[in-house]
Design an enzyme around this catalytic site. Structure first.
Site, mmCIF file in Angstrom:
data_model
loop_
_atom_site.group_PDB
_atom_site.id
_atom_site.type_symbol
_atom_site.label_atom_id
_atom_site.label_comp_id
_atom_site.label_asym_id
_atom_site.label_seq_id
_atom_site.Cartn_x
_atom_site.Cartn_y
_atom_site.Cartn_z
ATOM 1 C CE LYS A 181 37.446 15.349 7.789
ATOM 2 N NZ LYS A 181 38.376 16.374 7.275
ATOM 3 C CE LYS B 179 41.619 14.773 8.668
ATOM 4 N NZ LYS B 179 42.302 15.990 8.208
#
Length: 323
Positions: A249, A196
């Site tokens: 992400k 992320k």
């Protein structure tokens, strides 16, 4: 000079039927995970200004939305909670009567076949908007992990199929796995937000989740966008600690990372087509600058082509209807 036309790739592009016959990558509604924002109240649908078509919804409206999504062929959802009360510790995150916990039980009762994934983080629940316990302006890793375990347990006890830690604290996957197993939730899966990045593309989400940091940023724990090899190390750590699925992400700016993760580990891999990616296409489409449905489908097929087994996207219902 004569053309060598022995091989004519265009032969297989002549008609829609031929193109479909040789298509290498396929999208299906069952590959989508639909993010939803659960808020207190009843009969509430509060539109999010920066994300047209997305709203904060009370539990009853969430249940209705899940039913509609199921009708479109979307069978998985990801729940984010907006509590009635916030404090410095995010204590409402593990409240059995919190919005996510209530929504899990209500969805499970009304739509038992739906795959329910829950976001595990404290940023929506803390008064300062950070992902954990803050001391002297620093997000503390170990005390935060202990609270994340409590939150994940409360989701599993409510009936979640998958818990998805998004905080990026060190060691949280192993701690959550141990906590779930010790409490008898050995079948609750973990989908780790493993890679992320500290991205500018999360802006609209922070409006939707009401989780904008009151000070500073999240670069102390989210990854540097310049780093690729680090992502592989991070994913390896989470797999070693018990992650059943991993996630990259955002999606589109990190397709190279997504490809490397899937190619290296082969574990079920998700990609989050995040709020900023969604809102850019929405805005450009509304202004007539691009063909929104085509841009939507091209974006999603590129994520799938790069290796995603599952795509978390606010376009889940729209794309399912196209398919």
């Amino acid at each position: 000079m004569p053309l060598d036309l022995t091989n004519r790739p265009r032969r297989l592009r002549r008609t829609p039927g031929l193109r479909a016959l040789v298509r290498e990558t396929h999208l299906e509604p069952s590959q989508f995970i639909y993010p939803l924002f659960v808020c207190p109240g009843e009969g509430v649908r509060k539109p999010i200004g920066s994300m047209p078509g997305v709203a904060q919804m009370s539990v009853d409206e969430i249940v209705a939305e899940v039913g509609a999504a199921t009708g479109d062929g979307v069978t998985s959802v990801l729940l984010f909670g907006l509590p009635a009360h916030k404090d410095e510790r995010g204590s409402s995150a593990s409240d059995p009567q919190g919005p996510v916990q209530q929504a899990v039980r209500a969805i499970r009762a009304a739509h038992p076949q739906t795959v329910i994934v829950t976001d595990v983080c404290l940023c929506e629940y803390t008064s300062h908007g950070h992902c954990g316990i803050v001391t002297d302006g620093i997000v503390e890793n170990d005390p935060t992990v202990a609270l994340l375990v409590e939150e994940a347990l409360s989701h599993a006890e409510a009936g979640a199929d998958v818990v998805a830690p998004s905080d990026m604290m060190d060691g949280r996957i192993g701690a959550i796995r141990d906590g779930l197993d010790a409490a008898g939730h050995v079948d609750t899966a973990i989908m780790s937000y493993a890679a992320k990045y500290a991205s500018a593309f999360y802006g609209p989400f922070r409006e939707a989740a009401e989780s904008t940091p009151a000070f500073g940023d999240r670069r102390s724990h989210q990854m540097d966008p310049a780093n690729a090899r680090e992502a592989l190390r991070q994913v390896a750590l989470d797999i070693d600690q018990g992650a059943d699925m991993v996630m990259v992400k955002p999606a589109l700016p990190y397709l190279d990372i997504l490809w490397r993760v899937k190619d290296t580990f082969g574990l079920p891999t998700a990609a989050y087509h995040v709020s900023g990616e969604y809102s850019m296409v929405k805005a450009a489409g509304a202004n007539g600058w691009i063909d929104e449905p085509r841009a939507m489908m091209e974006s999603l097929i590129s994520i799938r082509r790069a290796g995603a087994d599952a795509i978390i996207t606010y376009y889940a219902r729209d794309a399912a209807r196209v398919l």
